[in-house]
Structure formats: C-alpha cells, structure tokens
Design an enzyme around this catalytic site. Structure first.
Site, mmCIF file in Angstrom:
data_model
loop_
_atom_site.group_PDB
_atom_site.id
_atom_site.type_symbol
_atom_site.label_atom_id
_atom_site.label_comp_id
_atom_site.label_asym_id
_atom_site.label_seq_id
_atom_site.Cartn_x
_atom_site.Cartn_y
_atom_site.Cartn_z
ATOM 1 N N VAL A 416 -15.439 48.316 -22.670
ATOM 2 C CA VAL A 416 -16.042 49.111 -22.687
ATOM 3 C C VAL A 416 -14.668 50.120 -24.001
ATOM 4 O O VAL A 416 -14.801 48.414 -24.809
ATOM 5 C CB VAL A 416 -13.734 48.893 -21.552
ATOM 6 C CG1 VAL A 416 -12.792 47.863 -22.044
ATOM 7 C CG2 VAL A 416 -12.760 50.213 -21.412
ATOM 8 N N CYS A 417 -14.902 50.965 -24.439
ATOM 9 C CA CYS A 417 -14.031 50.600 -25.924
ATOM 10 C C CYS A 417 -13.447 52.595 -25.244
ATOM 11 O O CYS A 417 -13.069 53.098 -24.214
ATOM 12 C CB CYS A 417 -15.923 51.746 -26.953
ATOM 13 S SG CYS A 417 -16.730 52.819 -26.120
ATOM 14 N N GLU A 418 -13.731 52.951 -26.343
ATOM 15 C CA GLU A 418 -12.693 54.863 -25.888
ATOM 16 C C GLU A 418 -13.833 56.098 -25.436
ATOM 17 O O GLU A 418 -12.987 56.893 -24.521
ATOM 18 C CB GLU A 418 -13.025 55.239 -27.766
ATOM 19 C CG GLU A 418 -11.710 55.890 -27.831
ATOM 20 C CD GLU A 418 -9.722 55.743 -27.147
ATOM 21 O OE1 GLU A 418 -9.075 56.643 -26.238
ATOM 22 O OE2 GLU A 418 -9.927 55.095 -27.379
ATOM 23 N N GLY A 420 -17.173 55.241 -24.454
ATOM 24 C CA GLY A 420 -18.771 54.054 -23.911
ATOM 25 C C GLY A 420 -19.397 54.356 -24.599
ATOM 26 O O GLY A 420 -20.580 53.794 -24.000
#
Length: 459
Positions: A416-418, A420
């Site tokens: 996960v990130c901010e 994708g």
C-alpha cells in the site's frame, strides 16, 4: 542583458543562461548540455564561464563537457570534499564581467561546505543586485537541506542560517534564481512557482522567516530527508567529471520481441509504461518504474553499472526515460522494446498480471488478521507518521531492496502507498525477487481514509 531558465523536468533542476553583449555564462548545467550552446548561439553569444553553486548530489554536472565544447572557465567553490578536477576555485568577493552585467561570488555554506551564490548586477544602470543565483541555499518557499554532515548537524544548520542573512542583505528587490523547483529531493516545501524575490522570501518563506538562529537550527535538526544511494555516485562523478553526453546515447537499438527475449536474461528489464498498463500485463521479472517516476526511484532501485532493457509505450516515452537515466549516471541501456504487450504475448511468450485488491478486501483482512497475510506500507517516514492502517509494516520504497529479507516470503503480502503507484513499483520489486503471492491495494490510503478507516500510529 538576459537570464534564461532551463528546466530539467523530473529532477526539477533549474539551470540558467546569463548573457550580455555577446558574452554568456551558464549556472549549474546539466549533463545533456548542448541546449546551452544552441541557445547562446541564437542570442549571438559565446559561453565564457560556467559557474557551479555546489557539487550536486542529485544529478550529473555538465560543466566538464560544456567546458570542453566551448573553452569556458569552470568556477567552483572552496571546501569541496576533494578537488573538483575540472574547475578552478572561486572565493567570496570574486567578480566576473559578462558584457554589461557583473557576477559577484558569495560563499553560502550550510547545504554543502562548498556552496556558493552568485549575485547579478547591471553595470549599465548601477545600484543594487538585480538577482541572485542561490543554488540549494534558498528556494522559492523553502531553504536547503542540511543533513549531509550528520556529525556536524548543528554547525551546518547554523552556517545555513548565516548564509541566508548574507543573501537577504542584497536587498528585497533581488530576484531569486534557485537550483531547484517543486518536486526536487533537495527540499520538501518548495512552491510550485519558480519566481520570487528576496523580499518576498524573507516575508513568506516559513524557514527564512525565522529570525532566531537557535530556533532555525532546532527546526533543521528536526527535519527528515531521505538520501538515495545514488547521491554518493553523483558526488564522486561531480568531483572527477563524468564522461560526456552524446545524443546517440538516447538511441539504443529498438528491438523486436524475439531479440528482446534473447537479451533480457542478461539485463534488468525496466517497464516505464503507466501503472495501469503494468497491472494489466507485463513481462515476468520486470521492474515497474513509470517514466514520470524514474527520477524519483531509479537512484534507489537500480545500480549504475546494471545493464538495462527498457519497455515503453512509444519512442518519445522511451527517450524521455533514457534522458532521465543519463542525467543521474545510468549509461548502460542496451535496448528498447516498443512492441505492445499484446504483440509480445501473440508470439506465445509469457506474461503476468499484477493482482490488485480494493478497500473492502483490505478491511476484511485487517479485521480477520490471517496469520498468512501481511500489509506493507511503502510510503516515506513523513507520510507514515500521520498514521498507518492497523497492523501495517512500514518500509520506505527506496529502502525496500536492502530490507527485503525482513519480509516473510511464505506470506501473502499486500502493498500500500498513498495512491497505488509506489505500491505497484514495490510489488514488482518483490515479484522480481521471488515473492510469489503479492498484490496491491488499489485506491490505497486515499480510499482507506475516505471510508473512515481506522489509523494506527506509524511513527
């Protein structure tokens, strides 16, 4: 008299061509430096000087090549960590005449020990400085980072404060010409505009507004900046002088699918298409690194001596990628594939898809906490300090290669990130390293927070 800004997108690097009455100077040239010669010629000028504000950490300097091509003198500041072999040393108070304009040297250490600023005067009208090339000391909306000397952290932060006072003494009227704009790794709070004055920065720049030296030092000591490993390479190349750049370097062979397949086992395959393209279909073992993210992460995830093969949607995208790579010292691109993946697959060649999951699935896993599943957050420390999904393990994407053994290969891993994008890069890296059960939380933290999902302390 003219000042022309030449921007290198991606790196958010700003260089300048300054000229008057047939004479010109270049401030902080990039490696692909033909543009300065061409633009000076259009203005009827020869380039007599190249001024470097400091030994750059984030890109290869074009100063040695530009000097060879034009015969210009290269001037660099004192106190570099080693001799800059292609330059002469210039000091506080030195003056250089360029037609009707004059450049005066200011020593402005803090970001680096060799940092200089160059004040610009118009001798025809006289009076105060009309502008100043501030390098990485002062930006529009921010000031330079001071974390390159951790054993002298307090000292160098104080040096930068003193340097800023020296700059502001030039007067509110002076235009600020920084070495970087918004998006650079050399500062976090830069404004999106690339024009300002010393007066405006003195009144509105959050760091520059601090009037107390000790308070300024405390603020700088509390900052967190990532240092990509390629910074060390840039520092070495910018002492020794990197090999020249030629336009032919942007033209490695365009290979047919069968040629690319034969060659790719001997190289790292970098897929610079968009995230959606990579998710839909990609070559097994390839690294997802979209063209607009190359400058942010190539220096973290690729070694300068790696043989590279580039998969791109079209020739302009491939050439833009190669230019980004060469500006940070990656010269070993051996071929390009522009064939759509559908064309690749039509030859009965293997391809993969990147699995994705939505917020509901991640919420279900978080609630159930299955023993065979883990959530990996690859955002940076400043972002994760604002909160993470409960149970998430945090490893910044840039640091993932060196911490990959901390992950359990037997588990399912959701990245996960901010948004994708970085998660897709991270997932491709894991798959390339032999992890078999990896997916990406598409929608990512934006979707999680929009739905009111719980957050845990990520510090």
């Amino acid at each position: 008299m003219f000042v022309e800004t030449i921007k290198s997108d991606g790196l958010a690097h700003l260089s300048y061509l300054v000229g008057s009455e047939g004479v010109a100077a270049v401030i902080d040239p990039r490696r692909d430096c033909q543009i300065y010669i061409e633009n000076a010629r259009k203005r009827g000028c020869r380039i007599d000087y190249v001024f470097e504000t400091h030994r750059n950490e984030d890109l290869v300097s074009g100063a040695p090549l530009l000097a060879r091509l034009t015969g210009a003198r290269v001037c660099h500041g004192p106190n570099a960590a080693g001799d800059v072999r292609y330059a002469e040393t210039t000091h506080e108070g030195d003056r250089y005449t360029i037609g009707q304009c004059r450049i005066e040297v200011l020593e402005t250490p803090g970001h680096t020990d060799d940092s200089l600023s160059f004040a610009l005067f118009d001798d025809e009208t006289g009076g105060d400085a009309v502008g100043v090339f501030t390098g990485d000391a002062l930006f529009v909306g921010d000031v330079g980072r001071t974390d390159f000397y951790p054993d002298r952290a307090t000292e160098v932060a104080g040096l930068l404060y003193d340097s800023l006072q020296k700059l502001f003494a030039l007067g509110d009227q002076a235009i600020v010409y920084p070495a970087h704009g918004s998006g650079s790794v050399c500062g976090d709070g830069m404004a999106s505009r690339e024009f300002s004055t010393l007066g405006h920065e003195r009144r509105s720049n959050p760091s520059a507004r601090i009037r107390d030296r000790d308070t300024f030092i405390e603020k700088k000591l509390a900052e967190h900046h990532d240092q990509p490993p390629y910074f060390r390479l840039m520092e070495r190349l910018n002492l020794e002088g990197a090999e020249g750049f030629e336009e032919e370097m942007l033209r490695p062979p365009i290979l047919q699918a069968e040629e690319f397949e034969d060659a790719r086992e001997q190289a790292t395959v970098v897929d610079v298409r968009g995230i959606a393209d990579f998710i839909g279909a990609h070559m097994p073992g390839s690294l997802c690194l979209p063209e607009d993210m190359v400058t942010a992460f190539a220096g973290w995830l690729l070694q300068a001596d790696e043989e590279l093969m580039v998969v791109a949607a079209d020739l302009p995208q491939a050439q833009s990628t190669l230019r980004h790579l060469y500006r940070i010292g990656h010269d070993r691109v051996r071929g390009m594939l522009l064939t759509p993946i559908s064309g690749w697959a039509s030859g009965d060649r293997e391809f993969r898809q990147l699995a994705v999951v939505d917020r509901e699935e991640v919420a279900r896993r978080v609630a159930g906490q299955p023993e065979d599943w883990s959530l990996l957050d690859v955002r940076d420390a400043n972002e994760t300090a604002e909160g993470v999904i409960p149970g998430a393990q945090t490893i910044y994407l840039g640091n993932l290669p060196e911490h990959i053994d901390a992950l359990d290969r037997s588990q399912r891993i959701t990245v996960v990130c901010e948004s994708g994008a970085r998660a897709s890069i991270g997932a491709s890296l894991l798959l390339r390293e032999g992890f078999r059960n990896v997916d990406v939380f598409l929608g990512a933290m934006g979707a999680w927070e929009e739905s009111g999902g719980d957050l845990a302390d990520g510090r």
